[in-house]
Design a protein around this motif. Structure first.
Motif, PDB file in Angstrom:
ATOM      1  N   GLU A   1       4.863  -0.340  -7.673  1.00  0.00           N
ATOM      2  CA  GLU A   1       3.564  -0.865  -8.318  1.00  0.00           C
ATOM      3  C   GLU A   1       2.258   0.097  -8.129  1.00  0.00           C
ATOM      4  O   GLU A   1       2.460   0.834  -7.244  1.00  0.00           O
TER       5      GLU A   1
ATOM      6  N   ASP B   1      -0.939  -0.959  -6.661  1.00  0.00           N
ATOM      7  CA  ASP B   1      -1.656  -2.076  -6.429  1.00  0.00           C
ATOM      8  C   ASP B   1      -3.240  -1.893  -6.323  1.00  0.00           C
ATOM      9  O   ASP B   1      -3.755  -0.953  -6.894  1.00  0.00           O
TER      10      ASP B   1
ATOM     11  N   ILE C   1       8.197   2.333 -10.559  1.00  0.00           N
ATOM     12  CA  ILE C   1       7.242   1.800 -11.351  1.00  0.00           C
ATOM     13  C   ILE C   1       7.766   1.124 -12.894  1.00  0.00           C
ATOM     14  O   ILE C   1       8.065   1.937 -13.643  1.00  0.00           O
TER      15      ILE C   1
END
Length: 497
Positions: free
Chosen positions: A308, A310, A329
């Motif tokens: 991810e 973040d 991702i």
């Protein structure tokens, strides 16, 4: 790493066995210093050369080394006796030389490869002699994680007496050299760089080097921590394999670093990079603004395990280029905070949808989404600043999806090869037809169209516009008829007629 300065009384030497290679006998010397150990293989002639140096320069008695023997020197009985005698010789030399530890003895036992003090002194001497010539050629240098760990540990202890006695060994030479570098490469081992640069299959090499002991020691690169405070003016930091969580302190790099590249690690979250030296990092939305990387413009996090993007990406507020190729991702987030982001590469991830990406990528110029799982392009329809778009090797199978990007006013370079749609008849002309009057400005799969493709595209465009116009008229007539049917009294009038 070993630290002989602290563990001199816990240091031992033995010769546990003899190794024969191509009829040549090597005595395996086992060195233990604290909890660290390593082996060195030496022939008898190596012992003899060492002894000659020690007798000439260190006042060692000549009769200490077991004598040579020409006849019968390969018999098992003789070799066993010599093995025991050489072991006793080394133990006596260690007792006699343990305070001064001369260079000849250090290098014979390879303390300069595995011990903090001697490794640092060896490198300091190298920079003292050749540092200026290194820097004159390039302000880029590659350090093994072992060397950086040694620097970090050396900073925590007092100056050894040997450094005070010999200025060439002083740690200040390392500090001076490192402070002038502009680019530093961090490697699992010192010989990693050629393999990384030239071997396409280095993906196999990096994990192997990370978890394999260094040389003949029990030191594992992935377990060594280090800090970067010795690099005061560094602009570019490149790390291969070693997790950023091994960094204890980035020093002043949050102020100076312009580019950071992280390759082939097991990191899963951006915060493991942005907050690499923060032991209290977590997934809360609150961020310590003192951790902002003020001058960072370019970030490459390629071939890791990132899942991810973040919230900690906000600690790179002025980022212009972000490369996240070959990760895990599935979607993007928090990129709306990067107001200066112009280039984003997400090649080889697991992205299937691009829902309203204009909400996060308002000023993007180049976007690479090749080798993902994308079928629909409606989420890219409002990226009005986009100039370069790579969608190659996805799952786009409907030519009508191109309509979502055909109206992007600045798009010039489009790559669609490797998609199902690229195998259709008149693929290039059909795609170019979606760009209307701009079709001659567009490079499709790195090539501009030829005149035949332009002519075909114009015909297809005209036919499509005509069909759309007819369809709109039909819908308009149907809507009018439907509206009349709903007027009060209309059906009754029709019936009386």
């Amino acid at each position: 790493m070993s630290n002989y300065q602290l563990h001199a009384n816990e240091t031992s030497i033995s010769i546990p066995r003899i190794i024969t290679v191509d009829s040549v006998n090597y005595y395996e010397v086992l060195v233990k210093c604290g909890h660290v150990m390593w082996t060195v293989n030496r022939r008898y002639r190596d012992f003899d050369e060492l002894h000659n140096k020690l007798t000439q320069e260190r006042s060692v008695a000549r009769d200490k080394l077991p004598p040579k023997k020409v006849i019968g020197n390969k018999s098992p009985t003789f070799l066993k006796k010599r093995q025991e005698a050489l072991e006793q010789y080394l133990k006596e030399m260690l007792t006699f030389l343990k305070v001064t530890m001369p260079k000849e003895f250090v290098e014979f036992l390879e303390f300069h490869r595995y011990d903090i003090i001697f490794l640092v002194q060896n490198l300091a001497n190298s920079f003292f002699l050749r540092g200026e010539s290194f820097l004159a050629k390039s302000k880029k240098y590659g350090f093994s994680v072992l060397e950086l760990h040694a620097f970090s540990e050396r900073l925590k202890i007092p100056c050894p007496s040997t450094e005070a006695a010999d200025g060439a060994l002083n740690f200040s030479h390392i500090m001076d050299f490192c402070s002038q570098l502009e680019t530093v490469i961090v490697l699992p081992t010192k010989n990693s760089l050629p393999m990384i640069l030239y071997d396409d299959d280095s993906n196999k090499y990096i994990p192997h080097a990370l978890h394999k002991p260094v040389g003949s020691s029990n030191l594992i690169p992935s377990q060594l921590r280090y800090e970067l405070s010795v690099f005061r003016g560094l602009q570019n930091l490149i790390i291969y394999g070693i997790s950023t969580e091994n960094i204890e302190s980035v020093g002043g790099l949050r102020e100076s670093l312009v580019r950071i590249e992280i390759y082939k690690t097991e990191i899963k979250h951006i915060r493991q990079i942005t907050l690499c030296d923060d032991i209290h990092r977590n997934d809360t939305e609150e961020l310590d603004r003192s951790k902002v990387w003020k001058n960072l413009r370019h970030a490459v996090f390629k071939d890791n395990q990132l899942m991810e993007i973040d919230h900690s990406i906000r600690l790179f507020p002025d980022l212009k280029d972000l490369v996240l190729d070959k990760n895990q991702i599935e979607s993007i987030s928090h990129l709306s905070h990067l107001n200066n982001l112009q280039t984003l590469s997400l090649r080889c991830n697991k992205i299937a949808e691009c829902h309203e990406w204009h909400m996060q990528l308002g000023n993007l110029v180049s976007l690479n989404l090749s080798q993902n799982r994308i079928r629909l392009l409606d989420g890219l329809s409002k990226l009005y600043s986009l100039v370069n778009l790579d969608l190659s090797c996805n799952q786009i199978d409907d030519i009508n999806e191109i309509d979502h990007i055909g109206n992007l006013p600045l798009l010039e370079n489009l790559r669609l090869m490797g998609n199902p749609v690229a195998g259709s008849v008149d693929y290039r002309a059909r795609v170019l037809s979606r760009f209307g009057e701009r079709l001659q400005e567009v490079y499709l799969d790195n090539e501009k169209g030829n005149q035949t493709e332009y002519d075909t595209a114009l015909v297809l465009s005209a036919l499509r516009i005509s069909a759309q116009s007819s369809q709109q008229k039909l819908h308009s007539l149907l809507d009018t008829a439907s509206a009349e049917d709903k007027l009060p009294g209309t059906s009754g009038i029709s019936g009386s007629r």
